[in-house]
Write an enzyme that holds these catalytic residues in place. Structure first.
Site, mmCIF file in Angstrom:
data_model
loop_
_atom_site.group_PDB
_atom_site.id
_atom_site.type_symbol
_atom_site.label_atom_id
_atom_site.label_comp_id
_atom_site.label_asym_id
_atom_site.label_seq_id
_atom_site.Cartn_x
_atom_site.Cartn_y
_atom_site.Cartn_z
ATOM 1 N N GLU A 269 0.791 -1.234 0.000
ATOM 2 C CA GLU A 269 0.000 0.000 0.000
ATOM 3 C C GLU A 269 0.821 1.281 0.000
ATOM 4 O OE1 GLU A 269 0.365 -2.301 2.393
ATOM 5 O OE2 GLU A 269 0.248 -1.466 4.419
ATOM 6 N N HIS A 293 -7.982 -4.065 -1.290
ATOM 7 C CA HIS A 293 -7.266 -4.153 -0.012
ATOM 8 C C HIS A 293 -6.226 -3.029 0.110
ATOM 9 C CE1 HIS A 293 -5.356 -6.442 3.364
ATOM 10 N NE2 HIS A 293 -4.277 -5.825 2.915
ATOM 11 N N GLU A 294 -5.391 -2.897 -0.912
ATOM 12 C CA GLU A 294 -4.332 -1.879 -0.832
ATOM 13 C C GLU A 294 -4.927 -0.474 -0.796
ATOM 14 O OE1 GLU A 294 -1.847 -3.302 0.085
ATOM 15 O OE2 GLU A 294 -2.217 -5.289 -0.757
ATOM 16 N N HIS A 297 -6.049 0.456 2.639
ATOM 17 C CA HIS A 297 -4.965 0.891 3.530
ATOM 18 C C HIS A 297 -4.782 2.414 3.522
ATOM 19 C CE1 HIS A 297 -3.086 -2.616 5.294
ATOM 20 N NE2 HIS A 297 -2.880 -3.215 4.138
ATOM 21 N N GLU A 316 -3.900 -4.570 9.337
ATOM 22 C CA GLU A 316 -4.380 -5.578 8.383
ATOM 23 C C GLU A 316 -5.804 -6.067 8.661
ATOM 24 O OE1 GLU A 316 -2.967 -5.921 5.654
ATOM 25 O OE2 GLU A 316 -0.958 -5.137 6.050
ATOM 26 N N ASP A 371 9.165 -10.099 9.931
ATOM 27 C CA ASP A 371 8.822 -10.907 8.751
ATOM 28 C C ASP A 371 8.367 -12.318 9.135
ATOM 29 O OD1 ASP A 371 9.289 -8.943 6.937
ATOM 30 O OD2 ASP A 371 11.212 -9.709 6.226
ATOM 31 N N TYR A 379 -4.703 -10.649 9.882
ATOM 32 C CA TYR A 379 -5.653 -10.336 8.812
ATOM 33 C C TYR A 379 -7.047 -10.873 9.127
ATOM 34 C CZ TYR A 379 -1.668 -9.237 5.734
ATOM 35 O OH TYR A 379 -0.551 -8.683 5.173
#
Ligand code: BES
Ligand code: ZN
Length: 600
Positions: A269, A293-294, A297, A316, A371, A379
């Site tokens: 995003e 979705h992006e 954001h 998320e 990460d 999510y």
């Protein structure tokens, strides 16, 4: 408009940054960059503006794998500085001494080949095969491998940039363009809204543009741009849809850059310029939920930002909730429910595989690389919590709550504690018994999924569910003719509903009737290939190798390499494929697969 919200200091502590913003906080950076494809380095100067506490003596930046060449004040006077020891996750802290009166710091530096943020592609790795390509991926803590910065999502900055690139190439950034007409080889940008460092982004390549609406468009290599424009033609109406629900889009333009297939995510995003994988170009708009979705954001994440990576679910979980509200508006309730059910199924699977502590929304990531700790849980469990609250108070009240959340926290960090106080105060009117009945505490800090977690109408998948059951039981020899009308979600559900006991012969029958091995839809292909590995369906091997060598999206790599690793023979094949594929992956994807195949 936004009021100043006070969040307790303890909730704002970020274990993934060495910066001490309470002493010296960065507010703006001016970037002067040269993109050198021969040496594969980004070099230049980052000039930081600081906001200082009265007794501030030093300013600390995060760096990782940067070569620092010199540090000066605004007038060019050298400043004393030290680069600390390198930590594998956090990198090396750059501490700059501040003589009285100095509130600007210029750092000369260059990136190094070990850096995890940038991927440099040779012409062969692009669609056009003519020009090299460079792109960055800064979330979660890779911005520090692109520039020295206070790499914490709780610190916001504006930026301006001048980017020098070789003749014929174009640069784009997560900002508005300020390129001067007639000035060749220099691209200029300005991000006037304060953003966290993980949203700084750059891409350079042979790029073309197609407008989609008055404030939106798509960028990509020239050979891809028309199909991208077709796939994303609903973009402007998606922006209108979110604005209607949750308030104005506050970032000026919204463009999408379609990257080469090594881009390690579905989408990222980056403000004003979402980065996206070309695997979204399925030809039938069936994967545009990633763009929804992006775009979402731009409210949850970019406008109202998780204060630390502990609070990642606030980025998320909210975004998945908004994504499905957009889908509902544009493609109808059935499509939104199908996505919600697929998400819930993924979550159930993930919950069964993760260590219990990682199934919490509010995570403890101390000492870990974000990460590794950021999963589906943020999510899908995050989204389920919001659906749970929506159902408890009704959509109208919940929408008003969300809109106020975005307005009152605009351009500020938020924490799980802040969310909890808001739900108690604004949704429960301070009534403790109501909050207890909602199970809020356990939703936020507990493991797994509560029994009161919302479910969705399984009727949207009646046909693929029945087909999977009958096919597995052997009572259905061939798929019904109606599969020709199945959408991507129905195919994915069907494939997930097949039992683990499915044999290679079964898959052969399926393949003959549907051509799944050659599916051009990357989501369907990935799901199918996972089944093929499990059932040892050998006719799919060439496609599997071609898929893994040509696509670097982590979401696909993880399950496929994991499934391969479950047998000795599969592990050997995984290693052989990875030896060919690794040079083409982004460092973030390399890190993921390196860890996955190590020690197995
Ligand atoms: N911001 C994420 C990608 C990300 C998360 C990058 C954490 C680095 C660390 C992005 O918005 C995202 O979630 N992308 C998903 C698509 C989405 C539809 C779930 C993806 O890439 O698959
Ligand atoms: Zn996201």
């Amino acid at each position: 408009m936004s009021k100043t919200v006070t969040i307790p200091e303890a909730e704002l502590q970020d274990v993934h940054s060495r910066a001490r913003p309470a002493e010296a906080r960065t507010t703006h950076v001016d970037l002067d960059w040269e993109v050198d494809f021969e040496r594969r380095e980004l070099r230049g100067k980052a000039t930081w503006t600081l906001e200082l506490a009265t007794d501030a003596r030093r300013c600390v930046f995060d760096t990782r794998d940067l070569a620092i060449e010199g540090v000066t004040d605004a007038s060019g006077r050298a400043l004393q500085h030290t680069l600390g020891e390198r930590d594998g996750v956090l990198g090396a802290a750059l501490t700059v001494q501040l003589p009285p009166g100095v509130s600007k710091i210029a750092v000369r530096y260059r990136t190094t080949p070990q850096g995890s943020c940038l991927q440099w592609l040779g012409p062969q790795q692009t669609a056009g095969k003519r020009a090299p390509y460079l792109f960055s991926q800064a979330q979660a803590i890779h911005a520090r491998a692109m520039l020295p910065c206070q790499d914490s999502p709780g610190v916001r900055i504006t930026y301006s940039a001048a980017v020098r690139v070789p003749a014929g190439l174009t640069a784009v950034m997560s900002a508005e363009s300020r390129t001067r007409p007639g000035e060749s080889g220099v691209f200029r940008f300005e991000q006037t809204r304060p953003i966290p460092s993980y949203l700084i982004a750059l891409a350079v390549g042979d790029l073309a543009f197609r407008p989609l609406g008055p404030r939106s468009g798509v960028w990509s290599e020239p050979s891809v741009v028309d199909s991208a424009a077709r796939e994303f033609e609903d973009l402007e109406s998606m922006i209108d849809a979110v604005e209607g629900l949750f308030g104005p889009y506050r970032w000026g333009r919204y463009d999408v850059l379609v990257l080469p297939p090594s881009f390690p995510f579905g989408g990222m995003e980056n403000p004003c310029m979402t980065f996206a994988t070309p695997t979204l170009l399925a030809g039938d708009k069936s994967l545009v939920n990633v763009i929804a979705h992006e775009l979402a954001h731009s409210w949850s994440g970019n406008l109202v930002t998780n204060a630390t990576w502990r609070d990642f679910w606030l980025n998320e979980g909210f975004t998945v909730y908004l994504e499905r509200r957009i889908l509902e508006r544009i493609f109808g309730a059935r499509a939104a429910v199908q996505d919600a059910l697929l998400g819930r199924q993924d979550l159930t699977k993930t919950l069964g595989e993760l260590p219990a502590a990682d199934t919490r929304l509010y995570l403890d990531l101390t000492g870990r690389d974000p990460d590794d700790g950021l999963t589906d849980v943020a999510y899908e469990k995050g989204c389920l919590l919001l659906v749970h609250l929506e159902r408890a108070v009704g959509r109208e009240r919940f929408d008003a709550f969300l809109r106020a959340w975005f307005d009152e926290h605009a351009f500020q960090p938020v924490t799980t504690g802040e969310f909890e106080r808001w739900v108690r105060g604004r949704l429960c009117q301070g009534d403790g018994a109501r909050a207890a009945a909602l199970g809020l505490e356990e939703w936020l800090r507990g493991e797994g999924l509560r029994a009161d977690a919302p479910d969705f109408d399984h009727g949207v998948f009646t046909e693929p569910t029945a087909a999977a059951r009958e096919f597995a039981a052997g009572t259905l020899r061939d798929l019904p003719a109606s599969v020709r009308r199945w959408n991507t979600a129905e195919w994915l559900h069907f494939l997930q509903a097949l039992p683990d006991s499915i044999t290679a012969a079964d898959l052969g029958r399926l393949d003959a009737g549907s051509g799944l091995t050659e599916s051009p839809n990357a989501e369907i292909a990935a799901q199918w290939l996972e089944l093929a590995i499990r059932a040892r369906y050998e006719p799919a091997w060439p496609r599997l190798e071609q898929f893994l060598v040509s696509i670097g999206r982590r979401k696909f790599l993880k399950p496929l390499y994991t499934e391969l690793s479950k047998t000795d023979e599969g592990r050997a094949r995984a290693r052989a494929i990875y030896a060919k594929a690794r040079p083409g992956y982004h460092p973030i994807a390399q890190g993921t697969v390196d860890k996955l195949l190590a020690g197995k």
